[in-house]
Design a protein around this motif. Sequence first.
Motif, PDB file in Angstrom:
ATOM      1  N   GLY A  50       1.011  -1.406  -0.055  1.00  0.00           N
ATOM      2  CA  GLY A  50      -0.014  -0.063   0.063  1.00  0.00           C
ATOM      3  C   GLY A  50       0.825   1.090   0.149  1.00  0.00           C
ATOM      4  O   GLY A  50       0.348   2.555   0.132  1.00  0.00           O
ATOM      5  N   LEU A  51       2.140   1.116  -0.003  1.00  0.00           N
ATOM      6  CA  LEU A  51       2.714   2.225  -0.069  1.00  0.00           C
ATOM      7  C   LEU A  51       2.833   2.844  -1.443  1.00  0.00           C
ATOM      8  O   LEU A  51       2.856   4.086  -1.580  1.00  0.00           O
ATOM      9  CB  LEU A  51       4.443   2.146   0.326  1.00  0.00           C
ATOM     10  CG  LEU A  51       5.429   3.021   0.736  1.00  0.00           C
ATOM     11  CD1 LEU A  51       6.497   2.360   1.589  1.00  0.00           C
ATOM     12  CD2 LEU A  51       5.982   3.786  -0.354  1.00  0.00           C
ATOM     13  N   ILE A  52       2.660   2.052  -2.334  1.00  0.00           N
ATOM     14  CA  ILE A  52       2.136   2.876  -3.623  1.00  0.00           C
ATOM     15  C   ILE A  52       0.599   2.437  -3.809  1.00  0.00           C
ATOM     16  O   ILE A  52       0.265   1.188  -3.606  1.00  0.00           O
ATOM     17  CB  ILE A  52       2.970   2.089  -4.881  1.00  0.00           C
ATOM     18  CG1 ILE A  52       4.729   2.320  -4.896  1.00  0.00           C
ATOM     19  CG2 ILE A  52       2.383   2.462  -6.251  1.00  0.00           C
ATOM     20  CD1 ILE A  52       5.528   1.819  -5.917  1.00  0.00           C
ATOM     21  N   ARG A  53      -0.064   3.685  -4.005  1.00  0.00           N
ATOM     22  CA  ARG A  53      -1.480   3.463  -4.464  1.00  0.00           C
ATOM     23  C   ARG A  53      -1.715   2.740  -5.772  1.00  0.00           C
ATOM     24  O   ARG A  53      -2.793   1.977  -5.836  1.00  0.00           O
ATOM     25  CB  ARG A  53      -2.010   4.746  -4.447  1.00  0.00           C
ATOM     26  CG  ARG A  53      -2.152   5.317  -2.890  1.00  0.00           C
ATOM     27  CD  ARG A  53      -2.874   6.650  -3.219  1.00  0.00           C
ATOM     28  NE  ARG A  53      -2.842   7.426  -1.962  1.00  0.00           N
ATOM     29  CZ  ARG A  53      -3.474   7.401  -0.735  1.00  0.00           C
ATOM     30  NH1 ARG A  53      -4.250   6.353  -0.617  1.00  0.00           N
ATOM     31  NH2 ARG A  53      -3.318   8.149   0.157  1.00  0.00           N
ATOM     32  N   ARG A  54      -1.002   3.212  -6.697  1.00  0.00           N
ATOM     33  CA  ARG A  54      -1.165   2.617  -8.108  1.00  0.00           C
ATOM     34  C   ARG A  54      -0.260   3.264  -8.938  1.00  0.00           C
ATOM     35  O   ARG A  54       0.725   4.100  -8.569  1.00  0.00           O
ATOM     36  CB  ARG A  54      -2.674   3.104  -8.939  1.00  0.00           C
ATOM     37  CG  ARG A  54      -2.525   4.624  -9.031  1.00  0.00           C
ATOM     38  CD  ARG A  54      -4.018   4.751  -9.502  1.00  0.00           C
ATOM     39  NE  ARG A  54      -4.063   6.259  -9.496  1.00  0.00           N
ATOM     40  CZ  ARG A  54      -3.868   7.184 -10.566  1.00  0.00           C
ATOM     41  NH1 ARG A  54      -3.247   6.699 -11.703  1.00  0.00           N
ATOM     42  NH2 ARG A  54      -4.385   8.520 -10.533  1.00  0.00           N
ATOM     43  N   VAL A  58      -1.563  10.367 -13.781  1.00  0.00           N
ATOM     44  CA  VAL A  58      -2.299  11.161 -12.823  1.00  0.00           C
ATOM     45  C   VAL A  58      -2.778  12.317 -13.612  1.00  0.00           C
ATOM     46  O   VAL A  58      -2.022  13.275 -14.082  1.00  0.00           O
ATOM     47  CB  VAL A  58      -1.275  11.775 -11.929  1.00  0.00           C
ATOM     48  CG1 VAL A  58      -2.091  12.604 -10.930  1.00  0.00           C
ATOM     49  CG2 VAL A  58      -0.657  10.756 -11.213  1.00  0.00           C
TER      50      VAL A  58
ATOM     51  N   LEU B  57       2.073   6.288  -7.658  1.00  0.00           N
ATOM     52  CA  LEU B  57       1.447   7.332  -6.737  1.00  0.00           C
ATOM     53  C   LEU B  57       1.705   6.769  -5.419  1.00  0.00           C
ATOM     54  O   LEU B  57       0.932   5.532  -5.029  1.00  0.00           O
ATOM     55  CB  LEU B  57      -0.110   7.546  -7.183  1.00  0.00           C
ATOM     56  CG  LEU B  57      -0.707   8.638  -6.460  1.00  0.00           C
ATOM     57  CD1 LEU B  57      -0.257   9.806  -7.519  1.00  0.00           C
ATOM     58  CD2 LEU B  57      -2.441   8.228  -6.905  1.00  0.00           C
ATOM     59  N   PHE B  58       2.310   7.568  -4.451  1.00  0.00           N
ATOM     60  CA  PHE B  58       2.650   7.020  -3.290  1.00  0.00           C
ATOM     61  C   PHE B  58       1.647   7.364  -2.199  1.00  0.00           C
ATOM     62  O   PHE B  58       1.449   8.605  -2.119  1.00  0.00           O
ATOM     63  CB  PHE B  58       4.083   7.297  -2.988  1.00  0.00           C
ATOM     64  CG  PHE B  58       5.226   6.939  -3.864  1.00  0.00           C
ATOM     65  CD1 PHE B  58       5.668   5.477  -3.506  1.00  0.00           C
ATOM     66  CD2 PHE B  58       5.926   7.486  -4.957  1.00  0.00           C
ATOM     67  CE1 PHE B  58       6.797   5.115  -4.431  1.00  0.00           C
ATOM     68  CE2 PHE B  58       6.570   7.018  -5.672  1.00  0.00           C
ATOM     69  CZ  PHE B  58       7.075   5.613  -5.450  1.00  0.00           C
ATOM     70  N   GLN B  59       1.551   6.619  -1.174  1.00  0.00           N
ATOM     71  CA  GLN B  59       1.010   6.909  -0.040  1.00  0.00           C
ATOM     72  C   GLN B  59       2.112   7.013   1.035  1.00  0.00           C
ATOM     73  O   GLN B  59       2.665   6.154   1.649  1.00  0.00           O
ATOM     74  CB  GLN B  59       0.194   5.874   0.423  1.00  0.00           C
ATOM     75  CG  GLN B  59      -0.564   6.427   1.736  1.00  0.00           C
ATOM     76  CD  GLN B  59      -1.679   5.355   2.200  1.00  0.00           C
ATOM     77  OE1 GLN B  59      -1.826   4.255   1.422  1.00  0.00           O
ATOM     78  NE2 GLN B  59      -2.361   5.685   2.913  1.00  0.00           N
ATOM     79  N   ILE B  60       2.951   8.493   1.091  1.00  0.00           N
ATOM     80  CA  ILE B  60       4.190   8.656   1.733  1.00  0.00           C
ATOM     81  C   ILE B  60       3.794   8.381   3.281  1.00  0.00           C
ATOM     82  O   ILE B  60       4.916   8.205   3.962  1.00  0.00           O
ATOM     83  CB  ILE B  60       4.339  10.147   1.446  1.00  0.00           C
ATOM     84  CG1 ILE B  60       4.642  10.731   0.050  1.00  0.00           C
ATOM     85  CG2 ILE B  60       5.623  10.592   2.386  1.00  0.00           C
ATOM     86  CD1 ILE B  60       5.779   9.994  -0.690  1.00  0.00           C
ATOM     87  N   ARG B  62       3.047   5.695   4.673  1.00  0.00           N
ATOM     88  CA  ARG B  62       3.618   4.483   4.828  1.00  0.00           C
ATOM     89  C   ARG B  62       5.235   4.427   4.740  1.00  0.00           C
ATOM     90  O   ARG B  62       5.681   3.458   5.288  1.00  0.00           O
ATOM     91  CB  ARG B  62       3.053   3.404   3.718  1.00  0.00           C
ATOM     92  CG  ARG B  62       1.632   3.326   3.586  1.00  0.00           C
ATOM     93  CD  ARG B  62       1.436   2.516   4.657  1.00  0.00           C
ATOM     94  NE  ARG B  62      -0.447   2.607   4.677  1.00  0.00           N
ATOM     95  CZ  ARG B  62      -1.219   1.721   3.884  1.00  0.00           C
ATOM     96  NH1 ARG B  62      -0.667   0.836   3.046  1.00  0.00           N
ATOM     97  NH2 ARG B  62      -2.294   1.999   4.116  1.00  0.00           N
TER      98      ARG B  62
END
Lengths: 160, 160
Positions: A50-54, A58, B57-60, B62
Motif C-alpha cells: 500500500g506504499l504505492i497506491r497505483r 495522474v 502514486l505513493f502513500q508517503i 507508509r
Amino acid sequence: MKPADIDRALIRATQSGLPLVPRPYEAVGAVLGLSGEEVRERLARMLDSGLIRRIGAVPNHYRLGFTANGMSVWDVDDAQVDALGVRVGALPCVSHCYRRPRHLPDWPYNLFAMLHGRNRDEVEAQAREIAALLGEACRSHDILYSTAILKKTGVRLAGD
Amino acid sequence: MLSPEELHLIAHLHGGFPLVDRPFAEVARQLGCSEDMLLERLRSLLARGDLTRFGPLFQIERAGGRFVLAAMAVPEARFDEVAAQVNGRPEVAHNYRRSHRLNMWFVVAADSAEAAQAVLDGIAADTGIEVLAFPKEKEFFVELKLPIVADYGRKPHEAR
C-alpha cells in the motif's frame, strides 16, 4: 542499502514520474545501482504493502474539464461519522474523503469530501446527494470553493 | 481539448501499469498501437499539462512521512504577503485560496508529525496569524474515480 533505504531512494527517483523510455525500470535502476528486475520487485512489494497506491497516469482535473472544485465539509454525529464516511467516499463525485478534527466554536465540521464538477451547479447537486445520504446525522455543512491555486508542487518526500 | 482517444488512453492507464521489462510495449499491444506512438502520446499529454504525472502514486505516510492540512483566516490587505511567507516554505506542497473566512488552506508535508507541527508553529510565528491544523484522522477515499472520466469521454462537445 537496507530495504527501507532502497524504498526511499526509489520513491525519490520516481515520485516525479517514470522515464518515458521503452525500459523505464531499467533506467531508474541504472541511476540507483539496481537492476531493472530489482526495481520491479521493490515496486511490486510497495504496491502490495500500500506504499504505492497505483502506477499510472495522474490526470489534471482542470484539463479534464473539472474547473469547479469544492471542499465540502460536514458536521456529522461522532457515533456515525465513520460508517457514513465510507459511504460518502464511495460516491462517484467524491475524490478525497477524510475525517478531520473540529475546531469549535468556529469550525464544527469533521467530515471533508472533495467535489469536482464542470461548474458550481454540478458541485451543489453533488453536495445535495451527500446531504441526502447523511440525513439527520448531519447538523450543518458548507462548501469552500478554491478561487486561486497559490502553490502546487505535488507532495514530495524531501531529499536528504 | 482532449480527444476521445486521449481520454480513453488516460482511463486505460489509470492504474495497473505492468511491472515488466518493456511495459509501454505491453500497453501498446493492449491498445493496438506501437510502443513509439504510446510514448509520444504520453510525452505530449504531459507537456500540455493534461497529465500532471505518469508513474507511481505513493502513500508517503507508509514511508514515515506526514501530511497536515492547515488553514488560516488571512486579512485581505495582507493576503499576498502571507501567501508569499507560507509558499516560501519548501514543506508547503499545495496552497489554495478558498471562499470562506478561513481563506487560505495549505498542506504541509514533513518527515514526521513533530516536523510538520514545527512548520505550522513557524508559520504562525512569522505571520502572527493563528494556524488551525486539520490532520486526517481517518481516510475514506482518495482519488478521482474513473467513471467520471469515462462519462466525460462520451461528451466531448462539452469539454472546457
